[in-house]
Design a protein around this motif. Structure first.
Motif, PDB file in Angstrom:
ATOM      1  N   ARG A  84       1.195   2.901 -14.271  1.00 29.31           N
ATOM      2  CA  ARG A  84       2.093   2.527 -13.075  1.00 29.31           C
ATOM      3  C   ARG A  84       3.070   3.197 -12.716  1.00 29.31           C
ATOM      4  O   ARG A  84       3.354   4.370 -13.329  1.00 29.31           O
ATOM      5  N   CYS A  85       2.963   3.442 -10.987  1.00 33.00           N
ATOM      6  CA  CYS A  85       4.114   4.662 -11.053  1.00 33.00           C
ATOM      7  C   CYS A  85       4.944   4.348 -10.387  1.00 33.00           C
ATOM      8  O   CYS A  85       5.430   2.923 -10.666  1.00 33.00           O
ATOM      9  N   PRO A  86       5.321   4.888 -10.692  1.00 35.87           N
ATOM     10  CA  PRO A  86       7.636   4.858 -11.304  1.00 35.87           C
ATOM     11  C   PRO A  86       8.418   5.005  -9.871  1.00 35.87           C
ATOM     12  O   PRO A  86       7.755   5.046  -9.189  1.00 35.87           O
ATOM     13  N   PRO A  87       9.371   4.519 -10.019  1.00 37.53           N
ATOM     14  CA  PRO A  87      10.230   4.903  -8.800  1.00 37.53           C
ATOM     15  C   PRO A  87      10.218   6.158  -8.239  1.00 37.53           C
ATOM     16  O   PRO A  87      10.268   6.473  -9.589  1.00 37.53           O
ATOM     17  N   GLY A  88      10.236   6.079  -7.134  1.00 40.18           N
ATOM     18  CA  GLY A  88      11.248   7.707  -7.021  1.00 40.18           C
ATOM     19  C   GLY A  88       9.984   8.027  -6.018  1.00 40.18           C
ATOM     20  O   GLY A  88      10.246   8.984  -4.453  1.00 40.18           O
ATOM     21  N   PRO A  89       8.674   7.643  -5.726  1.00 43.79           N
ATOM     22  CA  PRO A  89       8.099   8.586  -5.212  1.00 43.79           C
ATOM     23  C   PRO A  89       7.675   7.817  -3.235  1.00 43.79           C
ATOM     24  O   PRO A  89       8.492   6.785  -3.536  1.00 43.79           O
ATOM     25  N   ARG A  90       7.811   7.923  -2.296  1.00 43.15           N
ATOM     26  CA  ARG A  90       7.853   8.042  -0.557  1.00 43.15           C
ATOM     27  C   ARG A  90       6.041   7.422  -0.424  1.00 43.15           C
ATOM     28  O   ARG A  90       5.285   8.100  -0.951  1.00 43.15           O
ATOM     29  N   VAL A  91       6.426   6.485  -0.258  1.00 44.74           N
ATOM     30  CA  VAL A  91       5.030   5.725   0.316  1.00 44.74           C
ATOM     31  C   VAL A  91       5.176   4.296   1.466  1.00 44.74           C
ATOM     32  O   VAL A  91       6.158   4.661   2.325  1.00 44.74           O
ATOM     33  N   LEU A  92       4.288   3.658   1.824  1.00 44.11           N
ATOM     34  CA  LEU A  92       4.290   3.386   2.985  1.00 44.11           C
ATOM     35  C   LEU A  92       4.568   2.145   2.272  1.00 44.11           C
ATOM     36  O   LEU A  92       3.849   0.877   2.048  1.00 44.11           O
ATOM     37  N   GLY A  93       5.974   1.301   3.620  1.00 44.40           N
ATOM     38  CA  GLY A  93       6.135  -0.308   3.674  1.00 44.40           C
ATOM     39  C   GLY A  93       5.199  -0.799   4.047  1.00 44.40           C
ATOM     40  O   GLY A  93       4.183  -0.342   4.935  1.00 44.40           O
ATOM     41  N   GLU A  94       5.187  -2.638   3.874  1.00 40.21           N
ATOM     42  CA  GLU A  94       4.773  -3.136   4.771  1.00 40.21           C
ATOM     43  C   GLU A  94       4.967  -3.157   5.983  1.00 40.21           C
ATOM     44  O   GLU A  94       4.287  -3.918   6.944  1.00 40.21           O
ATOM     45  N   GLY A 130      -9.799   7.741  12.913  1.00 38.98           N
ATOM     46  CA  GLY A 130     -10.767   7.509  12.005  1.00 38.98           C
ATOM     47  C   GLY A 130      -9.694   6.722  11.516  1.00 38.98           C
ATOM     48  O   GLY A 130      -8.785   6.192  11.439  1.00 38.98           O
ATOM     49  N   HIS A 131     -11.036   4.987  10.707  1.00 39.73           N
ATOM     50  CA  HIS A 131     -10.352   3.938  10.103  1.00 39.73           C
ATOM     51  C   HIS A 131      -9.818   4.570   8.571  1.00 39.73           C
ATOM     52  O   HIS A 131     -10.941   5.308   7.851  1.00 39.73           O
ATOM     53  N   PRO A 132      -9.201   3.894   7.730  1.00 40.22           N
ATOM     54  CA  PRO A 132      -9.254   4.436   6.644  1.00 40.22           C
ATOM     55  C   PRO A 132     -10.811   3.593   6.217  1.00 40.22           C
ATOM     56  O   PRO A 132     -10.489   2.230   5.961  1.00 40.22           O
ATOM     57  N   GLU A 133     -11.076   3.702   4.720  1.00 43.06           N
ATOM     58  CA  GLU A 133     -12.131   2.971   4.239  1.00 43.06           C
ATOM     59  C   GLU A 133     -12.452   2.986   2.849  1.00 43.06           C
ATOM     60  O   GLU A 133     -12.212   4.669   2.254  1.00 43.06           O
ATOM     61  N   VAL A 136      -0.164  -1.942   9.244  1.00 43.85           N
ATOM     62  CA  VAL A 136      -1.942  -2.585   8.557  1.00 43.85           C
ATOM     63  C   VAL A 136      -2.595  -2.089   7.356  1.00 43.85           C
ATOM     64  O   VAL A 136      -2.782  -2.336   6.545  1.00 43.85           O
ATOM     65  N   PHE A 137      -1.551  -0.120   7.604  1.00 46.93           N
ATOM     66  CA  PHE A 137      -2.870   0.303   6.240  1.00 46.93           C
ATOM     67  C   PHE A 137      -2.186  -0.543   5.441  1.00 46.93           C
ATOM     68  O   PHE A 137      -2.910  -0.283   3.992  1.00 46.93           O
ATOM     69  N   ALA A 138      -0.517  -0.392   4.681  1.00 50.23           N
ATOM     70  CA  ALA A 138       0.281  -0.747   3.617  1.00 50.23           C
ATOM     71  C   ALA A 138      -0.429  -2.466   3.011  1.00 50.23           C
ATOM     72  O   ALA A 138      -0.637  -2.274   2.304  1.00 50.23           O
ATOM     73  N   ARG A 139      -0.216  -3.163   4.254  1.00 47.58           N
ATOM     74  CA  ARG A 139      -0.400  -4.501   3.757  1.00 47.58           C
ATOM     75  C   ARG A 139      -1.998  -4.680   3.286  1.00 47.58           C
ATOM     76  O   ARG A 139      -2.543  -5.597   2.640  1.00 47.58           O
TER      77      ARG A 139
END
Length: 305
Positions: free
Chosen positions: A285-295, A224-227, A259-262
């Protein structure tokens, strides 16, 4: 306000986190996302050392339905309008994202394709923003027509909730149905009474964001599409929480994740997996360290700015 986001609690870490951060005092709990199972919180209470005080937001909502039929009817009509809005948005979103993915797959000059792709993603971002404005406007009109603070039953519950939150050392928000959870948090004006730190996971984490993003690439009906669902409490900034990310997202599909990240940048799409713990600062704000989706669509570790 300090917010601690946790991964799923099937293998609980809540007990050690709560004990280390807030060793004394009552802890207000919110399990409205569990709906009819809201009172089934014995295990949660055990993890919190029997210091829990459940705000019973879902039960309070049921009480409003029973004692204020005019408001209940208005809510049902509002839900019908919002459902229609969501369906029309999803129809447009499908076409817009299919165009994005088609451009991604297209061969040819890299520079030209990158430019057109950026424009296509920009069109999706505009669609998301327009939908969020419409949803907010419809909800705003409803609350202007039937102001909750003027409804005796709701005002009574709001005062009670505010009193319980005033005495709490911390607030814990569990998961469940994110729509029900967000609606009850808004109805009982929880954000206005939050003075202490918050621990949240799953739908609880999603409901605290500036905007609630629903996602599921592995549903029975296919990806499904993120919505955009609507606004959350906005107690932290520039974060899109992604609970159960590995189970729910096609993380190995880098173009799709890019696409999700951008699409949601500059907000960071943060993976909340088993064992995850993220302590935001006082500014949310989110601190450094977490895993995230890169662009680029790959999972990376967020580094200091």
């Amino acid at each position: 306000m300090k917010v601690t986001l946790l991964g799923p609690q099937r293998r609980p870490t809540l007990d050690t986190v709560a004990a280390s951060l807030y060793p004394e005092g009552p802890i207000a709990t919110i399990t409205a996302g569990w709906q009819e199972r809201e009172p089934d919180d014995a295990e949660l209470g055990k993890l919190l050392g029997s210091r829990d005080v459940n705000l019973r937001l879902y039960r309070r909502w049921l009480d409003v339905q029973e004692r204020d039929p005019e408001f209940a009817l208005g809510e049902r009509r509002l839900a019908a309008v919002l459902e229609e809005l969501q369906n029309m948005y999803l129809l447009r979103l499908d076409h817009a994202l299919q165009a994005v993915y088609a451009i991604q797959r297209r061969s040819g000059g890299q520079r030209l394709r990158a430019s057109v792709l950026a424009e296509a993603i920009g069109a999706v971002r505009e669609l998301d923003a327009a939908h969020l404005r419409r949803v907010s406007a419809v909800r705003g009109e409803f609350y202007q027509r039937l102001p909750p603070h003027d409804r005796a039953v709701i005002a009574e519950h709001r005062a009670d909730v505010a009193g319980l939150l005033r005495d709490a050392a911390a607030v814990v928000i569990a998961g469940g149905h994110v729509g029900v959870l967000a609606d009850t948090l808004h109805l009982f004006n929880v954000a206005a009474s939050l003075r202490t730190a918050v621990i949240a996971w799953s739908a609880g984490a999603m409901a605290l964001a500036g905007q609630i993003v629903l996602f599921h690439d592995r549903s029975a009906h296919g990806p499904g599409h993120p919505e955009i669902y609507g606004r959350g409490l906005s107690v932290f900034s520039n974060v899109v929480p992604l609970p159960h990310a590995r189970a729910r997202l096609l993380l190995d599909d880098a173009p799709r994740m890019a696409v999700f990240a951008r699409r949601f940048a500059p907000a960071r799409c943060v993976l909340l997996e088993n064992g995850t713990r993220i302590d935001t600062g006082g500014d949310g704000r989110c601190p450094p360290g977490p895993r995230v989706l890169g662009e680029d669509g790959h999972v990376i570790t967020l580094e200091a700015a």
